[in-house]
Design a protein around this motif. Sequence first.
Motif, PDB file in Angstrom:
ATOM      1  N   LYS A  61       0.850  -1.079   0.186  1.00 47.77           N
ATOM      2  CA  LYS A  61      -0.114   0.062   0.021  1.00 47.77           C
ATOM      3  C   LYS A  61       0.730   1.133   0.096  1.00 47.77           C
ATOM      4  O   LYS A  61       0.687   1.985   0.881  1.00 47.77           O
ATOM      5  CB  LYS A  61      -0.832   0.090   1.229  1.00 47.77           C
ATOM      6  CG  LYS A  61      -2.043  -0.838   1.180  1.00 47.77           C
ATOM      7  CD  LYS A  61      -2.964  -0.770   2.163  1.00 47.77           C
ATOM      8  CE  LYS A  61      -4.291  -1.733   2.170  1.00 47.77           C
ATOM      9  NZ  LYS A  61      -3.723  -3.055   2.841  1.00 47.77           N
ATOM     10  N   VAL A 121     -10.796   3.087  -1.960  1.00 47.40           N
ATOM     11  CA  VAL A 121     -11.391   3.439  -0.249  1.00 47.40           C
ATOM     12  C   VAL A 121     -11.235   2.135   0.652  1.00 47.40           C
ATOM     13  O   VAL A 121     -11.971   1.381   0.267  1.00 47.40           O
ATOM     14  CB  VAL A 121     -12.677   4.025  -0.236  1.00 47.40           C
ATOM     15  CG1 VAL A 121     -12.961   4.528   1.089  1.00 47.40           C
ATOM     16  CG2 VAL A 121     -13.024   4.997  -1.530  1.00 47.40           C
ATOM     17  N   THR A 123     -11.630  -0.502   3.203  1.00 45.81           N
ATOM     18  CA  THR A 123     -13.032  -1.481   3.564  1.00 45.81           C
ATOM     19  C   THR A 123     -13.343  -1.150   4.946  1.00 45.81           C
ATOM     20  O   THR A 123     -14.349  -1.489   5.356  1.00 45.81           O
ATOM     21  CB  THR A 123     -13.009  -2.667   3.157  1.00 45.81           C
ATOM     22  OG1 THR A 123     -11.808  -3.248   3.848  1.00 45.81           O
ATOM     23  CG2 THR A 123     -12.884  -3.071   1.443  1.00 45.81           C
ATOM     24  N   VAL A 160      -8.315  -2.209  -5.693  1.00 42.44           N
ATOM     25  CA  VAL A 160      -8.895  -2.907  -4.846  1.00 42.44           C
ATOM     26  C   VAL A 160     -10.049  -2.388  -4.030  1.00 42.44           C
ATOM     27  O   VAL A 160     -10.085  -1.046  -4.062  1.00 42.44           O
ATOM     28  CB  VAL A 160      -7.831  -3.007  -3.492  1.00 42.44           C
ATOM     29  CG1 VAL A 160      -8.317  -3.731  -2.279  1.00 42.44           C
ATOM     30  CG2 VAL A 160      -6.441  -3.689  -3.734  1.00 42.44           C
ATOM     31  N   PRO A 182     -11.299  -7.331  -0.650  1.00 40.18           N
ATOM     32  CA  PRO A 182     -11.198  -7.582   0.862  1.00 40.18           C
ATOM     33  C   PRO A 182     -12.474  -7.209   1.489  1.00 40.18           C
ATOM     34  O   PRO A 182     -13.389  -6.656   0.754  1.00 40.18           O
ATOM     35  CB  PRO A 182     -10.081  -6.780   1.326  1.00 40.18           C
ATOM     36  CG  PRO A 182      -9.663  -5.734   0.351  1.00 40.18           C
ATOM     37  CD  PRO A 182     -10.828  -5.893  -0.919  1.00 40.18           C
ATOM     38  N   PRO A 216     -12.083 -14.546   8.805  1.00 38.95           N
ATOM     39  CA  PRO A 216     -13.158 -15.662   9.019  1.00 38.95           C
ATOM     40  C   PRO A 216     -12.560 -17.140   8.519  1.00 38.95           C
ATOM     41  O   PRO A 216     -12.996 -18.094   9.267  1.00 38.95           O
ATOM     42  CB  PRO A 216     -13.991 -15.337   7.786  1.00 38.95           C
ATOM     43  CG  PRO A 216     -13.519 -13.977   7.687  1.00 38.95           C
ATOM     44  CD  PRO A 216     -12.505 -13.603   8.150  1.00 38.95           C
TER      45      PRO A 216
HETATM   46  O1  LIG Z   1      -5.224  -4.075   0.548  1.00 42.01           O
HETATM   47  C1  LIG Z   1      -5.860  -4.853   1.162  1.00 42.01           C
HETATM   48  O2  LIG Z   1      -5.628  -6.248   0.978  1.00 42.01           O
HETATM   49  C2  LIG Z   1      -6.821  -4.430   1.665  1.00 42.01           C
HETATM   50  C3  LIG Z   1      -7.780  -3.237   1.546  1.00 42.01           C
HETATM   51  C4  LIG Z   1      -8.793  -2.889   2.141  1.00 42.01           C
HETATM   52  O3  LIG Z   1      -9.467  -1.688   1.607  1.00 42.01           O
HETATM   53  N1  LIG Z   1      -9.367  -3.425   3.072  1.00 42.01           N
HETATM   54  C5  LIG Z   1      -8.731  -4.547   3.460  1.00 42.01           C
HETATM   55  O4  LIG Z   1      -8.952  -5.244   4.716  1.00 42.01           O
HETATM   56  N2  LIG Z   1      -7.458  -5.147   2.987  1.00 42.01           N
HETATM   57  C6  LIG Z   1      -6.696  -6.123   3.688  1.00 42.01           C
HETATM   58  O5  LIG Z   1      -7.484  -7.509   3.386  1.00 42.01           O
HETATM   59  C7  LIG Z   1      -7.380  -8.280   4.845  1.00 42.01           C
HETATM   60  C8  LIG Z   1      -8.728  -8.343   5.240  1.00 42.01           C
HETATM   61  O6  LIG Z   1      -8.518  -9.390   6.149  1.00 42.01           O
HETATM   62  P1  LIG Z   1      -9.848  -9.812   7.096  1.00 42.01           P
HETATM   63  O7  LIG Z   1     -10.254  -8.444   7.579  1.00 42.01           O
HETATM   64  O8  LIG Z   1      -9.046 -10.611   8.317  1.00 42.01           O
HETATM   65  O9  LIG Z   1     -10.520 -10.403   6.319  1.00 42.01           O
HETATM   66  C9  LIG Z   1      -6.336  -7.496   5.515  1.00 42.01           C
HETATM   67  O10 LIG Z   1      -5.025  -8.096   5.326  1.00 42.01           O
HETATM   68  C10 LIG Z   1      -6.239  -6.118   5.012  1.00 42.01           C
HETATM   69  O11 LIG Z   1      -5.032  -5.581   5.104  1.00 42.01           O
END
Ligand SMILES: O=C(O)c1cc(=O)[nH]c(=O)n1[C@@H]1O[C@H](COP(=O)(O)O)[C@@H](O)[C@H]1O
Length: 237
Positions: A61, A121, A123, A160, A182, A216
Amino acid sequence: MNDEKIIVPLDVSDLESAIALMDQLPQVSFWKVGLELFTSTGPAILDVLKSRQKRIFLDLKFHDIPNTVAGACRAAARYGVDLLTIHATCGNDCLKAAVEAVQVGAEKAGTKPPKLIAITVLTSISARDLAFDLKIPLELPEFALEMALLAKNAGLNGAVCSPQEVAQLRDSCGKDFLLVCPGVRPSWAEKGDQKRSLTPSQAFQAGADFLVIGRPITAAADPVLAWDKICEELNLG
Ligand SMILES: O=C(O)c1cc(=O)[nH]c(=O)n1[C@@H]1O[C@H](COP(=O)(O)O)[C@@H](O)[C@H]1O
């Protein structure tokens, strides 16, 4: 569709824990290395993944001025990873510099350049956060789309985005623009800090190419069972 469309993040603090997670889930073929693990291990984790013939999403990022981001992209492109992230809010000049830099870095190392994808943006940001904390005067879906179009016009391979915006981005950016989602949560999983989630099947139906699903699976009492349950819900094999 197959289970290679699900990317699992190695969101752990050290090499040993990362290897334990990979050993626990040998069926996962696409892993993500993010800020925590890469800061801890450096490229050693990438060598381990490559030795196991895994695909790699290097999620660093990048977000800085064009000269600095270009240098980081040149360095990261040497690793021969599949995906690399940068924030779209770096701006047009920076995105263009990054596109050129990954080509230069990969060529110098004699490897294939990573697909460069832009964060639209995060999540974890809600519509309220965007409006009141970040003072962005656009509706969230419109801002996410603008960021995706900025990235596409700068020559990036994809974006993303949250599964809640993926249908709109797919319509506007075309079928060849890679969309990685994600913030995906099966109906039985905790949302945690994710604020704009949908289920895995809703995310794929809306047009995602890849899903990133972490806690999850990785924080489940039985990660293998959680992985199997998600694949079953998606009819993947
Ligand atoms: O770039 C990413 O992967 C990312 C972007 C985003 O907007 N939101 C996001 O959750 N992520 C990544 O996606 C993964 C989500 O993980 P969980 O929330 O555990 O499913 C993490 O490693 C975050 O760093």
